[in-house]
Design a protein around this motif. Sequence first.
Motif, mmCIF file in Angstrom:
data_model
loop_
_atom_site.group_PDB
_atom_site.id
_atom_site.type_symbol
_atom_site.label_atom_id
_atom_site.label_comp_id
_atom_site.label_asym_id
_atom_site.label_seq_id
_atom_site.Cartn_x
_atom_site.Cartn_y
_atom_site.Cartn_z
ATOM 1 N N PHE A 222 0.825 -1.203 0.000
ATOM 2 C CA PHE A 222 0.000 0.000 0.000
ATOM 3 C C PHE A 222 0.864 1.259 0.000
ATOM 4 C CE2 PHE A 222 -3.620 -2.632 1.663
ATOM 5 C CZ PHE A 222 -4.527 -2.293 0.667
ATOM 6 N N GLU A 223 1.943 1.230 0.772
ATOM 7 C CA GLU A 223 2.836 2.394 0.790
ATOM 8 C C GLU A 223 3.486 2.589 -0.572
ATOM 9 O OE1 GLU A 223 6.618 4.335 3.257
ATOM 10 O OE2 GLU A 223 6.025 2.248 3.629
ATOM 11 N N ARG A 224 3.847 1.503 -1.216
ATOM 12 C CA ARG A 224 4.466 1.607 -2.531
ATOM 13 C C ARG A 224 3.537 2.287 -3.529
ATOM 14 N NH1 ARG A 224 5.762 -2.892 -7.084
ATOM 15 N NH2 ARG A 224 7.150 -1.591 -8.317
ATOM 16 N N SER A 225 2.242 2.038 -3.393
ATOM 17 C CA SER A 225 1.257 2.661 -4.276
ATOM 18 C C SER A 225 0.768 3.999 -3.731
ATOM 19 C CB SER A 225 0.064 1.721 -4.481
ATOM 20 O OG SER A 225 0.439 0.581 -5.202
ATOM 21 N N GLU A 226 1.429 4.505 -2.690
ATOM 22 C CA GLU A 226 1.158 5.797 -2.087
ATOM 23 C C GLU A 226 -0.235 5.894 -1.477
ATOM 24 O OE1 GLU A 226 2.068 8.818 -4.950
ATOM 25 O OE2 GLU A 226 4.206 8.348 -4.972
ATOM 26 N N GLU A 227 -0.791 4.757 -1.069
ATOM 27 C CA GLU A 227 -2.039 4.749 -0.305
ATOM 28 C C GLU A 227 -1.650 4.732 1.170
ATOM 29 O OE1 GLU A 227 -5.161 2.167 -1.404
ATOM 30 O OE2 GLU A 227 -4.791 2.342 -3.569
ATOM 31 N N LEU A 228 -1.294 5.912 1.675
ATOM 32 C CA LEU A 228 -0.647 6.024 2.973
ATOM 33 C C LEU A 228 -1.567 5.658 4.127
ATOM 34 C CD1 LEU A 228 1.446 9.309 2.468
ATOM 35 C CD2 LEU A 228 2.109 6.924 2.095
ATOM 36 N N ASP A 229 -2.852 5.983 4.028
ATOM 37 C CA ASP A 229 -3.749 5.653 5.128
ATOM 38 C C ASP A 229 -3.913 4.143 5.261
ATOM 39 O OD1 ASP A 229 -5.521 6.662 7.229
ATOM 40 O OD2 ASP A 229 -7.123 5.733 6.049
ATOM 41 N N SER A 230 -4.056 3.445 4.139
ATOM 42 C CA SER A 230 -4.160 1.986 4.175
ATOM 43 C C SER A 230 -2.862 1.370 4.682
ATOM 44 C CB SER A 230 -4.485 1.442 2.780
ATOM 45 O OG SER A 230 -5.776 1.854 2.366
ATOM 46 N N ALA A 231 -1.727 1.944 4.263
ATOM 47 C CA ALA A 231 -0.436 1.454 4.739
ATOM 48 C C ALA A 231 -0.323 1.628 6.248
ATOM 49 C CB ALA A 231 0.698 2.193 4.038
ATOM 50 N N ARG A 232 -0.739 2.807 6.741
ATOM 51 C CA ARG A 232 -0.686 3.056 8.189
ATOM 52 C C ARG A 232 -1.503 2.021 8.964
ATOM 53 N NH1 ARG A 232 -4.370 5.003 11.398
ATOM 54 N NH2 ARG A 232 -5.658 5.694 9.652
ATOM 55 N N ILE A 233 -2.713 1.754 8.505
ATOM 56 C CA ILE A 233 -3.581 0.799 9.193
ATOM 57 C C ILE A 233 -2.941 -0.585 9.236
ATOM 58 C CG2 ILE A 233 -5.780 -0.446 9.036
ATOM 59 C CD1 ILE A 233 -6.994 2.155 7.892
ATOM 60 N N GLN A 234 -2.358 -1.028 8.117
ATOM 61 C CA GLN A 234 -1.752 -2.356 8.071
ATOM 62 C C GLN A 234 -0.495 -2.430 8.934
ATOM 63 O OE1 GLN A 234 -3.130 -5.035 6.825
ATOM 64 N NE2 GLN A 234 -4.881 -3.797 6.170
ATOM 65 N N TYR A 235 0.301 -1.369 8.949
ATOM 66 C CA TYR A 235 1.468 -1.366 9.827
ATOM 67 C C TYR A 235 1.038 -1.446 11.293
ATOM 68 C CZ TYR A 235 4.529 -0.040 5.906
ATOM 69 O OH TYR A 235 5.242 -0.015 4.720
ATOM 70 N N GLN A 236 -0.012 -0.713 11.645
ATOM 71 C CA GLN A 236 -0.496 -0.749 13.027
ATOM 72 C C GLN A 236 -1.008 -2.138 13.393
ATOM 73 O OE1 GLN A 236 -3.307 2.521 12.763
ATOM 74 N NE2 GLN A 236 -1.924 3.937 13.822
ATOM 75 N N ARG A 237 -1.720 -2.778 12.467
ATOM 76 C CA ARG A 237 -2.226 -4.126 12.725
ATOM 77 C C ARG A 237 -1.082 -5.129 12.843
ATOM 78 N NH1 ARG A 237 -7.427 -4.084 8.519
ATOM 79 N NH2 ARG A 237 -8.757 -2.775 9.843
ATOM 80 N N ALA A 238 -0.050 -4.926 12.027
ATOM 81 C CA ALA A 238 1.114 -5.822 12.113
ATOM 82 C C ALA A 238 1.797 -5.692 13.461
ATOM 83 C CB ALA A 238 2.089 -5.507 10.983
ATOM 84 N N ILE A 239 1.988 -4.459 13.920
ATOM 85 C CA ILE A 239 2.633 -4.236 15.215
ATOM 86 C C ILE A 239 1.804 -4.853 16.337
ATOM 87 C CG2 ILE A 239 3.297 -2.456 16.892
ATOM 88 C CD1 ILE A 239 3.935 -0.638 14.440
ATOM 89 N N GLN A 240 0.501 -4.615 16.290
ATOM 90 C CA GLN A 240 -0.382 -5.153 17.325
ATOM 91 C C GLN A 240 -0.311 -6.685 17.372
ATOM 92 O OE1 GLN A 240 -4.515 -4.168 16.789
ATOM 93 N NE2 GLN A 240 -5.083 -4.802 18.852
#
Length: 568
Positions: A222-240
């Motif tokens: 998602f970050e690669r495609s510059e969809e930053l909000d979706s990338a943020r959500i997935q990073y947060q879910r990964a950390i959790q």
Amino acid sequence: MQVNTYFKSHFSFLTVVYVLLLSGCQSTPANKSAILLAQQGEFESAKQAIRTDYSPVGKSKLLHYLELGMLNHLQGNYQRSNELLNEAQQIIEDQYTISVSERALALVSGPTYTTYAGKIYHRPLINFYKALNYNALANQSDIDRQAYLDSALVEMRQLDTYLSGLKDRTGGYDDQDQPSGLDSLTEQINNITRPLFAPNDLLKDIEYKDDAFAHYVSGILFERSEELDSARIQYQRAIQAFEGGFAKQYAISDSIVLQIKRDLLRVMEQAGGYDSEVFALRKTLNITKSTQPQPVLNIFQNIGIGPQRKQFNLLLRADKEAKALVMTPILWGTQHEQQAQMRWFQMLYADTSLFDLMQNYATGDIGDVAMGALTKRIPLGPIWDDAVDIGLISALEYGSRISVTYLEPLKQQIKRSEVWVNNKKIADLDKIYSVSLLTLQDALNNANSEIQIALARELVKALTAQKAISATGLNSQFSGFAKFATSVVNAVTASADLRQWQSLPAQVNYVQLPISKGKHVITLKTHLTSGQVIEQSETIQVLDEITLWHTRTFLEQTRVATPESTFL
């Protein structure tokens, strides 16, 4: 009568018969042979082995598509790989529930008579490899590049939906009030044996509940495609997920979580509007101020071959004096395999606790006290009469073979993996995902239910045979021969379900590197515990802010005739 007495006092003879029967059961499955061929670069021979043994329309059709999908992925046939993996995904969705008729057939005939539906962790891996395929296709195409990148994101959105459902299902459920789907006889047997195979402390917290790795890969794409909000959500879910137990469960180092936190910080700084969250993350990471973003290279190293499921056999007999059932492992194969079978039995089933040893001692069976680790005694106590009433004890007059699966102990072959850029060592890779541990923990998690179902199946077969013999009106002498013969026949048909997606790697290693745009020679050096070093190199062109490179590293390859890596 003399014939019956002879057989009753010579259980070792039946054990020998079972061992002889097992001599024809030890063979390498076609998909294990296929991935070993692929390891040597023999991809066409590997694919032919899959087509020969796994029909696209049979009970094992899922393996036809999973294995061919992976082999084409390794060859660089990305479009064909996705077509095959699409079929596999559809089969998994169609087989989400097993029909009552198939379950009933499995109870009588064996688990291989059901349609193979894969494992719960296979679906995320299908989405993962399809996304990698789409990114590779995007790299090869100027006209359709964005369409392929969008298709990769579709895979990630499907994956997110699947994982959300998985978390809902594994948040705490109980099947006790659900219909069992078993016939009355099998239900009676289950009622007798259910308390005997309850999970112990060894099997706590090994359920596949979420997939932190999948969330992280989604965030990168998602970050690669510059969809930053979706990338943020997935990073947060990964950390959790990592911090909530995934890292501990699958032995993932803290460095992975720190990297994801740096990625989360980066996307929140770029997106803006997260001042308090950014401040807290900087404090956690000991970063005093924002840094200028620069291109990064994400390297995923799919390494080795996942462990193989094998068949493990036990002799079940009734001890009338002790009013107990006794299970003894039938060790078979190489010395290494026999040791693995014994350890598996000791870990899950053997009488190793003080209570178990006391039970053996109380029955006066000194042999079992001395060999407690090699037997499982199941005292029936007050339910012995129930077992007698339904004919269970009589049916076990000559014993029965129980077949379940086991995994050999995981071998640590990898010492470390290094990444070199332009002939300079930059960093070591860390394990981010372990298919081996996923497979092992899934096997352990299902071990109790598997042996209970296998036990019920063999007892149902024995009871059915006994009723048939009684209906013939044979005298006691010939009925003894008939019972012995049916015991042997049932031993021949006993089997465990060894089907699995064999071409998956043993684990995935990962590292993220800051890198400048332009051409770079990327080299992976994998150091094995044997002292061997495997090198893989590729020249890549870094054009984007976020770049991925993935490779498959086989540990015993002699040559590579087709592309072994993919620059995305």
